[in-house]
Design a protein around this motif. Structure first.
Motif: not given
Length: 330
Positions: A115-128
């Motif tokens: 809730t610190q930001v408006d919409i979370t529109h990020q699209k990221t996958l961190i692997v290992d």
């Protein structure tokens, strides 16, 4: 946002083998950070990243409606991988509730967005903790066959660490000042970097986006055209951007659009400045050209000067322009 093609959900295409996807990337000039083009290459890169993870998976995604991905995440957790997932609750909660419930029921550590930001529109996958897939598209399988999107595999250590730090903060709903790493463009606050990229173009700008309402971006594109840069914008047409399209074309920007019911929906968010030159720079990410996206949302993109990937990105946009129609007020 999500495309809404006429005629209901698009059928899901078969996912090519990862070997085929890798061969395609290599043949078309992929480098250490590989670029995947959607819809042609499918989601095999993402599924392969999940199924091959050995230690950890950290996924932040605006929309998750993909049973294959959800099942792969659960199987990863079951084989001992640390799996954490952040799903947007500000705008896409209803779309995400099924995946959230399924993941939680199987013991996956899934949280609603910060809730610190408006919409979370990020699209990221961190692997290992050593590679991040930075995506322009959501993980919504009904649209895979019809949307133009890109996935970049970023293995730059400073980038990955910076993305991980923001993930940790957003996962615990605490404030954070994102680090740009070596190549990252974060929202809130991404307008300056995108305007700077546009202002730095000397000869040519190729642009794809889903939205076109942010006046800083519009003015920067107009100014580029007025100083002699060949500016071409390719989007799916919407009456929401008619006044902006009118202003852009009036100032010399060439705007090309697809009908909303066309087979291809332009969902990608990408800029290529001076393709096929030594000064090429390019951006792709989750940022739409709206003030909400640039100033208020959690968004992530990358800005790079890698020539092979940048020219490949440019060739895709060139092809999309060739298939579109010059915009005109109707």
């Amino acid at each position: 946002g999500s495309p809404t093609p006429a005629g209901g959900p698009a059928s899901v295409t078969a996912v090519p083998s990862t070997a085929a996807a890798a061969a395609t990337a290599t043949a078309t000039g992929g480098s250490d950070d590989s670029l995947v083009v959607e819809p042609e290459q499918g989601m095999g890169t993402v599924y392969q990243a999940i199924t091959s993870a050995r230690h950890s998976l950290d996924l932040v995604i605006y929309e998750l409606e993909d049973t294959t991905a959800v099942n792969d995440l659960i199987q990863a957790k079951d084989r001992g991988v640390s799996v954490r997932v952040i799903l947007d609750q500000a705008y896409a909660k209803s779309q995400n509730e099924s995946a959230y419930a399924t993941l939680a029921a199987h013991g996956v550590d899934v949280h609603w967005s910060s809730t610190q930001v408006d919409i979370t529109h990020q699209k990221t996958l961190i692997v290992d903790s050593d590679e991040a897939l930075v995506m322009t598209g959501n993980m919504t399988s009904q649209y895979y066959a019809s949307t133009r999107d890109f996935i970049l595999a970023d293995s730059d250590a400073r980038d990955v660490a910076a993305i991980e730090a923001v993930f940790d903060a957003d996962f615990s709903n605490t404030a954070v000042q994102p680090s740009p790493g070596d190549d990252l463009v974060w929202s809130p606050g991404s307008a300056a970097a995108l305007v700077g990229l546009i202002q730095g173009a000397k000869k040519e700008l190729l642009v794809e986006n889903e939205e076109m309402s942010d006046q800083e971006i519009v003015v920067a594109l107009e100014a580029a055209a007025q100083r002699g840069v060949d500016v071409q914008v390719c989007m799916t047409d919407s009456s929401s951007w008619s006044s902006e399209f009118s202003d852009l074309t009036h100032d010399g920007v060439r705007v090309y659009t697809y009908s909303p019911d066309a087979a291809l929906y332009i969902h990608a968010k990408a800029i290529v400045a001076d393709p096929r030159t030594d000064s090429i720079r390019w951006f792709l990410g989750s940022e739409n050209f709206s003030s909400t996206s640039l100033d208020l949302n959690r968004e992530l993109g990358v800005e790079l000067n890698d020539a092979s990937m940048g020219n490949r990105l440019a060739s895709v946009i060139d092809g999309d322009i060739a298939g579109a129609s010059p915009w005109s007020a109707s």
